[in-house]
Design an enzyme around this catalytic site. Structure first.
Site, PDB file in Angstrom:
ATOM      1  N   TYR A 195       5.184  -8.881   2.569  1.00  0.00           N
ATOM      2  CA  TYR A 195       3.762  -9.241   2.663  1.00  0.00           C
ATOM      3  C   TYR A 195       3.092  -9.140   1.291  1.00  0.00           C
ATOM      4  O   TYR A 195       2.371 -10.040   0.863  1.00  0.00           O
ATOM      5  CB  TYR A 195       3.098  -8.305   3.670  1.00  0.00           C
ATOM      6  CG  TYR A 195       1.670  -8.645   4.030  1.00  0.00           C
ATOM      7  CD1 TYR A 195       1.388  -9.578   5.020  1.00  0.00           C
ATOM      8  CD2 TYR A 195       0.602  -8.003   3.414  1.00  0.00           C
ATOM      9  CE1 TYR A 195       0.076  -9.874   5.378  1.00  0.00           C
ATOM     10  CE2 TYR A 195      -0.711  -8.288   3.758  1.00  0.00           C
ATOM     11  CZ  TYR A 195      -0.972  -9.231   4.745  1.00  0.00           C
ATOM     12  OH  TYR A 195      -2.275  -9.516   5.089  1.00  0.00           O
ATOM     13  N   SER A 210      -5.223 -11.142   0.360  1.00  0.00           N
ATOM     14  CA  SER A 210      -5.396  -9.795   0.916  1.00  0.00           C
ATOM     15  C   SER A 210      -5.646  -8.848  -0.248  1.00  0.00           C
ATOM     16  O   SER A 210      -5.322  -9.169  -1.399  1.00  0.00           O
ATOM     17  CB  SER A 210      -4.101  -9.387   1.635  1.00  0.00           C
ATOM     18  OG  SER A 210      -4.105  -8.023   1.975  1.00  0.00           O
TER      19      SER A 210
END
Ligand code: NAD
Length: 262
Positions: A157, A144
């Site tokens: 995350y 990401s």
């Protein structure tokens, strides 16, 4: 364009969003697909049939929980038994949880790390021996923009995705002379169920429309005022499987509308 006819690609979390886009793209290049992920059995059967009929490839489905070591080993074994050894592994399954560190539930921290980071490690562990034995393999980790930079309230995350970028580099070094590359793709905003939850939460919290929440989310992070599509992430994955990408390893490719350029 990669020619993947005769190869088998396992895409974790391919019942939805980015993983489904990657599965279609790899199938479009000729790969047989092992699907994984959760969802309604009827919906998954339709998705599976759609990939198979649209691209003329074989498609298996294994509903393993990627955070469970035994289930992951079984997934690779079942995929191999049904379609042949895994040549392309895409570690895509991922979840999100949003809260400040001081109130972040430890159990949610554990779940996010287990699915987004440990799951990729477990799948690599299961698939690498076969790739090495055949002298060819592609491992693609869907990290990401949050594998490269942070946002508040996404501690687990961001930690998991930074970890995945590090894991990608280690695998690249270990496999450098085995014909196996390992790279990360770092998407910016892609409008999938994972992000739709965040859009809805933002719209409700700020008392704004969903369309306005989408616009704000994209423009506060990215230079480009548009979402990336699952198909575009899929195209990047296909490129990483091509002969042209044979010496690209250990790197992170941002597909993020200029998010980390700023
Ligand atoms: P999504 O929610 O649409 O899909 C997630 C997939 O993972 C689903 O198929 C789900 O069933 C599966 N999954 C969840 N937990 C699992 C588990 N324990 N075992 C097996 N499968 C599991 O999400 P998405 O947006 O398509 O995200 C896919 C990946 O892309 C994730 O790793 C996510 O972090 C990453 N990503 C997404 C964006 C974005 O903007 N959507 C941006 C950057 C990175």
């Amino acid at each position: 364009m990669a020619e993947l006819r005769g190869k088998v690609a396992l895409v974790t979390g391919s019942t939805s969003g980015i993983g489904l886009g990657i599965a279609h793209a790899l199938a479009g290049a000729g790969a047989d697909i092992v699907m994984n992920g959760f969802g309604d059995p009827g919906d998954i059967a339709r998705l599976r049939e759609d990939i198979a009929s649209r691209h003329g490839v074989r498609v298996a489905y294994v509903p393993a929980d990627i955070s469970d070591a035994y289930a992951v080993a079984q997934m690779v074994a079942q995929g191999t038994a049904e379609l042949g050894a895994v040549d392309v592994l895409v570690n895509n399954a991922g979840i999100q949880f949003v809260a400040p560190i001081e109130s972040f539930p430890p159990a949610e921290w554990g779940r996010v790390i287990a699915v987004n980071l440990t799951g990729a490690f477990l799948a690599m562990q299961a698939a690498i021996p076969g790739m090495k034995a055949r002298g060819w393999g592609r491992i693609i980790n869907i990290a990401s923009a949050h594998g490269l930079v942070a946002s508040a309230e996404k501690s687990a995350y961001v930690a998991a995705k930074h970890g995945l970028v590090g894991l990608t580099k280690v695998a690249a070094l270990e496999l450098a002379n085995d014909g196996v590359t390992c790279n990360a793709i770092c998407p910016g905003w892609v409008l999938t169920p994972l992000v739709e939850v965040q859009v809805k939460a933002r719209a409700e919290a700020a008392g704004i429309t969903v369309e306005e929440a989408k616009r704000q989310m994209v423009t506060e992070k990215q230079a480009m005022n548009r979402f990336t599509t699952p198909e575009q992430i899929g195209a990047t994955a296909v490129f990483l499987c091509s002969e042209g990408a044979a010496t690209i390893t250990g790197t992170s490719i941002s597909v993020d509308g200029g998010w980390v350029a700023q």
